[in-house]
Design an enzyme around this catalytic site. Sequence first.
Site, mmCIF file in Angstrom:
data_model
loop_
_atom_site.group_PDB
_atom_site.id
_atom_site.type_symbol
_atom_site.label_atom_id
_atom_site.label_comp_id
_atom_site.label_asym_id
_atom_site.label_seq_id
_atom_site.Cartn_x
_atom_site.Cartn_y
_atom_site.Cartn_z
ATOM 1 N N SER A 17 -5.421 -2.684 8.553
ATOM 2 C CA SER A 17 -5.195 -2.966 7.271
ATOM 3 C C SER A 17 -4.179 -4.112 6.958
ATOM 4 O O SER A 17 -4.252 -4.676 5.834
ATOM 5 C CB SER A 17 -4.619 -2.015 6.422
ATOM 6 N N ASP A 73 -13.661 -5.219 -25.533
ATOM 7 C CA ASP A 73 -14.043 -6.101 -24.324
ATOM 8 C C ASP A 73 -14.101 -7.655 -24.918
ATOM 9 O O ASP A 73 -15.138 -7.867 -25.046
ATOM 10 C CB ASP A 73 -15.147 -5.489 -23.749
ATOM 11 N N HIS A 113 -0.222 1.233 -0.413
ATOM 12 C CA HIS A 113 -1.139 0.519 0.624
ATOM 13 C C HIS A 113 -1.497 -0.642 0.137
ATOM 14 O O HIS A 113 -1.253 -1.967 0.727
ATOM 15 C CB HIS A 113 -2.119 1.323 1.043
#
Length: 626
Positions: A378, A189, A217
């Site tokens: 959406s 990280d 989507h």
Amino acid sequence: MGGHSVMLAILSFIAGVSLAHAQEAVPGEYIVKLKSMASPSGVLNKMQGKMSLKGSFPRMNALHVSLKGAANESAAFEDLVNDPDVEYVEPNFILKKSDFNSNEGLGSPAQVFAEGEAQQLEQYSASSVSFSQSGAAVRVVEAWAAESTSTVRPIVAIIDTGLDKTHPVFVNSNATWNNVREIPNNGIDDDYNGYVDDVSGWNFIDNSPNYFDDDGHGTHVAGIIVGTGLNILATPITENAKMRIMALKFLDANGSGTTSNAIRAIYYAANNGAQVINNSWGGGSYSRSLHEALTYAYTNRMFIASAAGNNNKNNDSTSMYPANYDVPSNVSVAATTDYDFLATFSNYGARTVHIASPGLMILSTLPNNRTGTMSGTSMATPFVSGMAALALREAPQLTGYQVKNLMLASVDNIAGLLNKVSTSGRINALNLINQAKAQSSTSATQPSYSPSYQAEVRSSASDATPPTGCGLITAAALRGPGHGGGAADAMNGFGVLAGLMLIPVIVWAVLRQRSLAGAGEDPTSRRRFERFRMDSDIRVMVGNRELVGSLKTISLGGASFCADEALEQGGIITMKISSPNGKDMVEVQGQVVWNEANQSYGVQFAGAERGTLAMIQQWTKGLMKA
Ligand code: CA
């Protein structure tokens, strides 16, 4: 009755609504908010053997837990709820994508085209510069032409089903955000943000850097944002996209996701440089933790676009979240057709839904180098978030709240949207860009926001009584900013009702001056104040309009007054209150809340200064108790 109990009356009602529309949740999983002084390890120790830790939200001092391992799950739940270190416990609600196709069980998307196929169809041909919403005068082409040569590329966080970043539309326009502080695939990280190898986004479902879109989507939403209405398929963007898209996957291959992962994604967006959040998903249950996460996004000055939903319901009475959170920079988006009619599936709400945008048969990108049409709020929402990014490109210093106000003020008023969305308007891209360009040297501002969290008052609801008012009405309508409010408008629908009848407005301040040594977040530790009768004028600024009302009662906790015009739910108003002798005046900002049970408006102070409170205290000396 104190101002505090007025607040309880209103909030407890809202809590009741959320309970009435409870949605699906992950079995056995809860989000547990600890009191500010409580330590997670203490709670975990007490619940040993009854609870497993699924994750934590350090900034919220909250835990994501499962009680599945407990011998008696309901007993463990009671232990948790009754733990004095616990502020609230709520289910880990399931949230769903807001496209119309999936809700109808038709599968999504409606039409799919292989590479190059869509371009051969007349309706999507290269001669068309915009997507299928060309019938509506959203003025995208002119907006793009009006843009400056700004090199600012605001980051839009797409909290959705993921992204196929290899689609040529995104590759050719270098559209995906890159986390330059993270070295790819080194297992470290590098930027200490809590995510290993998060080079361009994150998958919160399997906790990996691979956010590939297994649904379609999110990729469709992303194409709408990058093009914001332009036909990027017929005329590919070859220069750098005007914004960067940050893919944050929390919805799975079925378009379902959990509240806990939505919260993680929101915090990730806020902490890693995004200025805009796109929420093309939602659910019917109020979640305080999700409300807190979006409040955090607001304090980070973000713009938030949320789909109003596709149930053909009135969100004023049937809540949809996150669209209905009254976070001041949150924009709830309805869907319109090519010809500016509200789409038959679209939710609406004269108070809770702000703006409409095209959302029917929108052509955009799909995974694996395909294109396709999809319908839903959406698809309307990314148009709004994309436009917000373009506005921020012109005036990068603005807060999301300021961009929202510019956007709502620049709509085209559409007769059919009156009483359907608060602005009665559909987005106008050119107006917005021109407004944003004019704001290039405006300072960043936004009101402070003290959320009226609903869960915290449930246990105290019994002492709540309805506020007294100035007469009740059965319905009210907003005449949106810039709508004129002329006689013709007033005669339309409920406008005339709102004009003739007095609307009681309850005003209160939530005083959050609790010392660290106090009882933390315990609402019972709040100060209560006596209310006093007070007869003076109050002036309320709503946008550029000034309304005059009469003050009825006042306390340090709040005030109630009558006004003769409807106010916008969620809108920020500035109130000027005269002293009883007319010599002094104080100014406070607040946010409008609607109380359905009492058919009245409330105004929650966004934050009253000490000086203001001291002055009110001075005035109340010698007044009669209410
Ligand atoms: Ca990292």
